[in-house]
Scaffold this motif. Structure first.
Motif, mmCIF file in Angstrom:
data_model
loop_
_atom_site.group_PDB
_atom_site.id
_atom_site.type_symbol
_atom_site.label_atom_id
_atom_site.label_comp_id
_atom_site.label_asym_id
_atom_site.label_seq_id
_atom_site.Cartn_x
_atom_site.Cartn_y
_atom_site.Cartn_z
ATOM 1 N N ALA A 1 10.460 -36.176 43.834
ATOM 2 C CA ALA A 1 11.254 -35.327 44.753
ATOM 3 C C ALA A 1 12.589 -35.055 44.059
ATOM 4 C CB ALA A 1 11.583 -35.852 46.096
ATOM 5 N N SER A 2 13.152 -34.021 44.153
ATOM 6 C CA SER A 2 14.398 -33.814 43.338
ATOM 7 C C SER A 2 15.476 -33.364 44.476
ATOM 8 C CB SER A 2 14.407 -32.978 42.084
ATOM 9 O OG SER A 2 13.917 -31.466 42.544
ATOM 10 N N VAL A 3 16.883 -33.332 43.631
ATOM 11 C CA VAL A 3 17.934 -32.814 44.438
ATOM 12 C C VAL A 3 18.856 -32.099 43.448
ATOM 13 C CG1 VAL A 3 19.202 -34.774 44.786
ATOM 14 C CG2 VAL A 3 19.539 -33.116 46.454
ATOM 15 N N SER A 4 19.406 -31.108 44.115
ATOM 16 C CA SER A 4 20.496 -30.476 42.963
ATOM 17 C C SER A 4 21.745 -31.142 43.480
ATOM 18 C CB SER A 4 20.458 -28.861 43.045
ATOM 19 O OG SER A 4 19.288 -28.451 42.826
ATOM 20 N N LEU A 5 22.556 -31.485 42.304
ATOM 21 C CA LEU A 5 24.144 -31.905 42.439
ATOM 22 C C LEU A 5 25.016 -31.146 41.940
ATOM 23 C CD1 LEU A 5 23.174 -35.772 41.991
ATOM 24 C CD2 LEU A 5 23.232 -34.545 43.972
ATOM 25 N N SER A 6 26.115 -30.870 42.239
ATOM 26 C CA SER A 6 27.315 -30.153 41.740
ATOM 27 C C SER A 6 28.724 -30.871 41.872
ATOM 28 C CB SER A 6 27.345 -28.686 41.995
ATOM 29 O OG SER A 6 27.563 -28.445 43.378
ATOM 30 N N CYS A 7 29.652 -30.778 41.021
ATOM 31 C CA CYS A 7 30.861 -31.319 41.096
ATOM 32 C C CYS A 7 31.864 -30.337 40.428
ATOM 33 C CB CYS A 7 30.947 -32.638 40.290
ATOM 34 S SG CYS A 7 32.361 -33.246 40.250
ATOM 35 N N PRO A 8 32.217 -29.196 41.055
ATOM 36 C CA PRO A 8 32.984 -28.097 40.559
ATOM 37 C C PRO A 8 34.359 -28.686 40.579
ATOM 38 C CG PRO A 8 32.422 -27.540 42.898
ATOM 39 C CD PRO A 8 31.880 -28.905 42.598
ATOM 40 N N ALA A 9 34.638 -29.283 39.421
ATOM 41 C CA ALA A 9 36.371 -29.771 39.427
ATOM 42 C C ALA A 9 37.128 -29.031 38.608
ATOM 43 C CB ALA A 9 36.126 -31.296 38.331
ATOM 44 N N VAL A 10 38.410 -29.075 39.077
ATOM 45 C CA VAL A 10 39.476 -28.027 38.444
ATOM 46 C C VAL A 10 40.642 -29.147 38.081
ATOM 47 C CG1 VAL A 10 40.916 -26.298 38.873
ATOM 48 C CG2 VAL A 10 38.841 -26.333 40.054
ATOM 49 N N PRO A 40 13.362 -41.817 41.848
ATOM 50 C CA PRO A 40 12.517 -42.862 41.494
ATOM 51 C C PRO A 40 11.193 -42.686 42.451
ATOM 52 C CG PRO A 40 14.317 -44.010 42.528
ATOM 53 C CD PRO A 40 14.670 -42.545 42.169
ATOM 54 N N GLY A 41 10.184 -43.409 42.010
ATOM 55 C CA GLY A 41 9.058 -43.321 42.922
ATOM 56 C C GLY A 41 9.193 -44.186 44.324
ATOM 57 N N GLU A 42 10.220 -44.820 44.460
ATOM 58 C CA GLU A 42 10.364 -45.824 45.341
ATOM 59 C C GLU A 42 11.323 -45.334 46.705
ATOM 60 O OE1 GLU A 42 11.006 -47.156 42.454
ATOM 61 O OE2 GLU A 42 8.892 -47.530 42.168
ATOM 62 N N LEU A 43 11.080 -45.498 47.799
ATOM 63 C CA LEU A 43 11.997 -45.276 48.816
ATOM 64 C C LEU A 43 13.341 -46.276 48.848
ATOM 65 C CD1 LEU A 43 9.569 -44.904 51.969
ATOM 66 C CD2 LEU A 43 10.395 -43.105 50.268
ATOM 67 N N GLY A 44 14.288 -45.697 49.343
ATOM 68 C CA GLY A 44 15.582 -46.235 49.298
ATOM 69 C C GLY A 44 16.973 -45.541 49.138
ATOM 70 N N SER A 45 17.960 -46.274 48.987
ATOM 71 C CA SER A 45 19.244 -45.407 48.750
ATOM 72 C C SER A 45 19.724 -45.808 47.418
ATOM 73 C CB SER A 45 20.292 -46.087 49.638
ATOM 74 O OG SER A 45 20.059 -45.733 50.901
ATOM 75 N N PRO A 70 10.632 -41.093 53.283
ATOM 76 C CA PRO A 70 9.315 -40.737 53.359
ATOM 77 C C PRO A 70 9.320 -39.275 54.037
ATOM 78 C CG PRO A 70 9.283 -42.334 55.275
ATOM 79 C CD PRO A 70 10.685 -42.447 54.225
ATOM 80 N N SER A 71 8.484 -38.163 53.367
ATOM 81 C CA SER A 71 8.613 -36.913 53.637
ATOM 82 C C SER A 71 7.276 -36.723 54.931
ATOM 83 C CB SER A 71 8.449 -35.728 52.621
ATOM 84 O OG SER A 71 7.226 -36.132 51.935
ATOM 85 N N LEU A 72 7.405 -35.808 55.841
ATOM 86 C CA LEU A 72 6.284 -36.065 56.643
ATOM 87 C C LEU A 72 5.399 -34.798 56.255
ATOM 88 C CD1 LEU A 72 8.379 -35.497 59.843
ATOM 89 C CD2 LEU A 72 7.343 -37.617 58.946
ATOM 90 N N THR A 73 4.103 -34.937 56.795
ATOM 91 C CA THR A 73 3.050 -33.769 56.437
ATOM 92 C C THR A 73 3.440 -32.583 57.288
ATOM 93 O OG1 THR A 73 1.816 -34.386 58.316
ATOM 94 C CG2 THR A 73 1.153 -35.677 55.985
#
Length: 176
Positions: A1-10, A40-45, A70-73
């Motif tokens: 799984a992946s997530v897009s992150l952004s930090c538009p700093a000025v 990573p492959g493990e669940l967690g924070s 975990p994601s649902l089917t």
């Protein structure tokens, strides 16, 4: 799984800003103000840290907390079944009856999940042609039952299955 992150700093002085991304777990891909974090492959924070610098000693740091759960089917709804060019199709007591040799259109409805979805259709009797969420089944030329099954897989690799019980009927009297 992946997530897009952004930090538009000025920068307050209008200086050019550079970015440094860091993750103790998972992988940061990309550079600049927008990146992708691969979990990573493990669940967690997990914490992803970004530091924005102006090149003259000014910097700001932020920690981003991401929970990997975990994601649902995929959750399947009712199938939509319609006759193709005839009226000899009926549903009764959990079974679809259709006249021998005739065809019906079957749509697999996904009511919840992480798309896009892939569909793998199978049948044990008759002829099945499929394109994504829709399949067409042609009943065999002899009386008997058939089971049509579809496996639906979401973008995360989770799979759920649904099936229909069909019966090819050789007497038109069954549809009166």
């Amino acid at each position: 799984a992946s997530v897009s992150l952004s930090c538009p700093a000025v920068d307050a002085d209008g200086d050019e800003v550079s970015y440094e991304w860091f993750a103790s777990y998972g992988e940061v891909r990309g550079e600049g103000e927008a990146v992708t974090w691969i979990a990573p492959g493990e669940l967690g924070s997990y914490v992803v840290t970004v530091t924005a610098r102006d090149g003259f000693g000014g910097e700001s740091r932020r920690d981003i907390l991401i929970s990997v759960t975990p994601s649902l089917t995929p959750r399947l709804g009712a199938f939509v079944v319609e006759p193709v060019g005839h009226e000899m199709l009926k549903y009764e007591l959990g079974v679809w009856d259709m006249y021998i040799g005739e065809s019906c259109r079957i749509e697999c409805v996904v009511v919840e999940g992480d798309g896009p979805f892939t569909y793998e259709w199978t049948v044990d009797e008759g002829i099945l042609t499929a394109d994504g969420a829709v399949a067409t089944w042609q009943a065999p030329d002899v009386r008997g039952q058939a089971t049509i099954k579809v496996d639906v897989t979401d973008a995360l690799g989770n799979t759920n299955s649904g099936q229909l019980l069909m019966f090819a009927e050789d007497c038109t009297c069954a549809f009166n």
